[in-house]
Design an enzyme around this catalytic site. Sequence first.
Site, PDB file in Angstrom:
ATOM      1  N   THR A 140       0.562  -1.175  -0.087  1.00  0.00           N
ATOM      2  CA  THR A 140      -0.084   0.069  -0.075  1.00  0.00           C
ATOM      3  C   THR A 140       0.813   1.326  -0.085  1.00  0.00           C
ATOM      4  O   THR A 140       0.370   2.426  -0.632  1.00  0.00           O
ATOM      5  CB  THR A 140      -0.962   0.044   1.234  1.00  0.00           C
ATOM      6  OG1 THR A 140      -1.868  -1.206   1.030  1.00  0.00           O
ATOM      7  CG2 THR A 140      -1.956   1.104   1.184  1.00  0.00           C
ATOM      8  N   ASP A 144       2.425  -7.368  -4.225  1.00  0.00           N
ATOM      9  CA  ASP A 144       1.300  -7.394  -2.993  1.00  0.00           C
ATOM     10  C   ASP A 144       2.012  -8.537  -1.869  1.00  0.00           C
ATOM     11  O   ASP A 144       2.553  -9.501  -2.607  1.00  0.00           O
ATOM     12  CB  ASP A 144       0.005  -7.857  -3.031  1.00  0.00           C
ATOM     13  CG  ASP A 144      -0.757  -7.546  -1.851  1.00  0.00           C
ATOM     14  OD1 ASP A 144      -1.755  -6.801  -1.875  1.00  0.00           O
ATOM     15  OD2 ASP A 144      -0.849  -8.494  -0.998  1.00  0.00           O
ATOM     16  N   SER A 145       2.120  -7.902  -0.670  1.00  0.00           N
ATOM     17  CA  SER A 145       2.822  -9.093   0.010  1.00  0.00           C
ATOM     18  C   SER A 145       2.348 -10.293   0.191  1.00  0.00           C
ATOM     19  O   SER A 145       3.073 -11.199   0.977  1.00  0.00           O
ATOM     20  CB  SER A 145       3.212  -8.179   1.513  1.00  0.00           C
ATOM     21  OG  SER A 145       2.056  -8.248   2.489  1.00  0.00           O
ATOM     22  N   SER A 146       0.948 -10.515   0.018  1.00  0.00           N
ATOM     23  CA  SER A 146       0.370 -11.870   0.145  1.00  0.00           C
ATOM     24  C   SER A 146       1.265 -12.822  -0.710  1.00  0.00           C
ATOM     25  O   SER A 146       1.177 -13.962  -0.808  1.00  0.00           O
ATOM     26  CB  SER A 146      -1.010 -11.994  -0.342  1.00  0.00           C
ATOM     27  OG  SER A 146      -1.506 -11.144   0.728  1.00  0.00           O
ATOM     28  N   ASP A 171       0.818  -6.697   5.264  1.00  0.00           N
ATOM     29  CA  ASP A 171       0.198  -8.172   5.664  1.00  0.00           C
ATOM     30  C   ASP A 171       1.131  -9.382   5.981  1.00  0.00           C
ATOM     31  O   ASP A 171       0.862  -9.837   6.899  1.00  0.00           O
ATOM     32  CB  ASP A 171      -0.549  -8.615   4.399  1.00  0.00           C
ATOM     33  CG  ASP A 171      -1.894  -7.843   4.153  1.00  0.00           C
ATOM     34  OD1 ASP A 171      -2.154  -7.218   5.171  1.00  0.00           O
ATOM     35  OD2 ASP A 171      -2.434  -7.850   3.230  1.00  0.00           O
ATOM     36  N   THR A 186       4.251  -8.924  15.306  1.00  0.00           N
ATOM     37  CA  THR A 186       2.944  -9.495  14.823  1.00  0.00           C
ATOM     38  C   THR A 186       2.011  -8.362  14.115  1.00  0.00           C
ATOM     39  O   THR A 186       2.078  -7.350  14.823  1.00  0.00           O
ATOM     40  CB  THR A 186       2.211 -10.347  16.055  1.00  0.00           C
ATOM     41  OG1 THR A 186       2.787 -11.257  16.060  1.00  0.00           O
ATOM     42  CG2 THR A 186       0.756 -10.722  15.200  1.00  0.00           C
ATOM     43  N   GLN A 193      -0.765 -20.071  20.945  1.00  0.00           N
ATOM     44  CA  GLN A 193      -1.416 -19.213  20.037  1.00  0.00           C
ATOM     45  C   GLN A 193      -2.110 -17.892  20.847  1.00  0.00           C
ATOM     46  O   GLN A 193      -2.833 -17.232  20.283  1.00  0.00           O
ATOM     47  CB  GLN A 193      -2.905 -20.164  19.454  1.00  0.00           C
ATOM     48  CG  GLN A 193      -3.676 -20.836  20.618  1.00  0.00           C
ATOM     49  CD  GLN A 193      -4.756 -21.634  19.962  1.00  0.00           C
ATOM     50  OE1 GLN A 193      -6.027 -21.340  20.219  1.00  0.00           O
ATOM     51  NE2 GLN A 193      -4.475 -22.799  19.235  1.00  0.00           N
ATOM     52  N   CYS A 194      -1.788 -17.837  22.213  1.00  0.00           N
ATOM     53  CA  CYS A 194      -1.903 -16.569  22.723  1.00  0.00           C
ATOM     54  C   CYS A 194      -1.094 -15.341  22.326  1.00  0.00           C
ATOM     55  O   CYS A 194      -0.075 -15.614  21.324  1.00  0.00           O
ATOM     56  CB  CYS A 194      -1.356 -16.726  24.364  1.00  0.00           C
ATOM     57  SG  CYS A 194      -2.537 -17.958  25.294  1.00  0.00           S
TER      58      CYS A 194
HETATM   59  N1  ASP Z   1      -2.362  -6.087   0.877  1.00  0.00           N
HETATM   60  C1  ASP Z   1      -1.266  -5.114   1.085  1.00  0.00           C
HETATM   61  C2  ASP Z   1       0.300  -5.914   1.439  1.00  0.00           C
HETATM   62  O1  ASP Z   1       0.432  -6.659   2.643  1.00  0.00           O
HETATM   63  C3  ASP Z   1      -1.714  -4.308   2.586  1.00  0.00           C
HETATM   64  C4  ASP Z   1      -0.420  -3.290   2.773  1.00  0.00           C
HETATM   65  O2  ASP Z   1       0.263  -2.935   2.138  1.00  0.00           O
HETATM   66  O3  ASP Z   1      -0.733  -2.740   3.736  1.00  0.00           O
HETATM   67  O4  ASP Z   1       0.782  -6.021   0.490  1.00  0.00           O
END
Ligand code: ASP
Length: 344
Positions: A17, A61-63, A94, A169, A281-282
């Site tokens: 972003t 995109d970081s995904s 992300d 995180t 998972q806490c």
């Molecule tokens: N979907 C975006 C990413 O992680 C969100 C961001 O940049 O904050 O690439």
Amino acid sequence: MRGKYEISLLIIYTGGTIGMVQDPENGSLVPIDFRYISDHVPELRKFGYSLHSISFDPVKDSSNIDPQVWIKIAEIIEDNYERFDGFVVLHGTDTMAYTASALSYMFENLGKPVILTGSQLPIGLLRTDGKENLITAIEIAAAKEKGLPSVPEVCICFDNKLVRGNRTTKMSAEHFDAFYSPNYPPLAEVGLHIKYFSGVIRHPEPDKKFTVQKAFDNNVAILKIFPGINRKLVQAITRTEGLRGLIIETFGSGNAPTYQWFLDDLKNFIDNGGIILNVTQCHGGSVEMGLYETSRQMLAAGVVSGKDITSEASVTKLMHLLGRYQSNDKVVEALGRSLAGEIS
Ligand code: ASP
């Protein structure tokens, strides 16, 4: 002598972003041309640093960021290590905590700052948090004390906080204050001044060379335990062909059901050469295996304690260690100690 500028920094734009502006024609978000970053953030010219940038093409995109991309970022830094005083990596929020963790294990004896940042709102929008984050990350990457970098670590700089990357995180998809470090204090706080907490900042061992480890093995899985978990699911995962490492995200201080079938399935996986790491998972705190009966039996089966590691830091650590070592003993030994400050 470096000419006009004393400090030289490299900004690596991977995507996310932060690098987006609105297309004037249709209003949709498009990435900026990073060569002209100073046109979007004119404040950068006031620093007086020599700022260089490299942009991924296409941006990601970081995904879509994976071990190949971690290696690419690390190689850019390795190739430019001597030329620059510090590095700023612009990255989608992300998966930023995963990339920061992975880089922290890859870089051994890191002696220069590698500061990741991004934003919740695109840099081209009026209320963006991106400008603030970028400007602060640059200032931190350039900071020196007695001629040495103030923070020679892989960190995340976000919303006036500097935190160790592998302790972090993403906690909010909404607020500017998007990251937190549940089990380790911030390395710096940003207010009127940037206050560095030197007592918690890591430094490389003197006289040791900076090296980059580039192997990852993604034959890993994360299994989040929940009440009512069913055996077919556990077996589908533990019997996955080629799986070498399994992280179980357990309750509280590392607890899981004591059903015999569950313990048998974990034990079978370990007996067949797999490694299991127990991570809570806490959203804070540590695994303490053996504290309750519900973790004592896993300990007896050979499950390894993840201590106070985050999920992001654990999966990247496991991929890194499995890529690095063939021997399970070496992997298990290294899981139990801090490689880059990721566990206490
Ligand atoms: N979907 C975006 C990413 O992680 C969100 C961001 O940049 O904050 O690439």
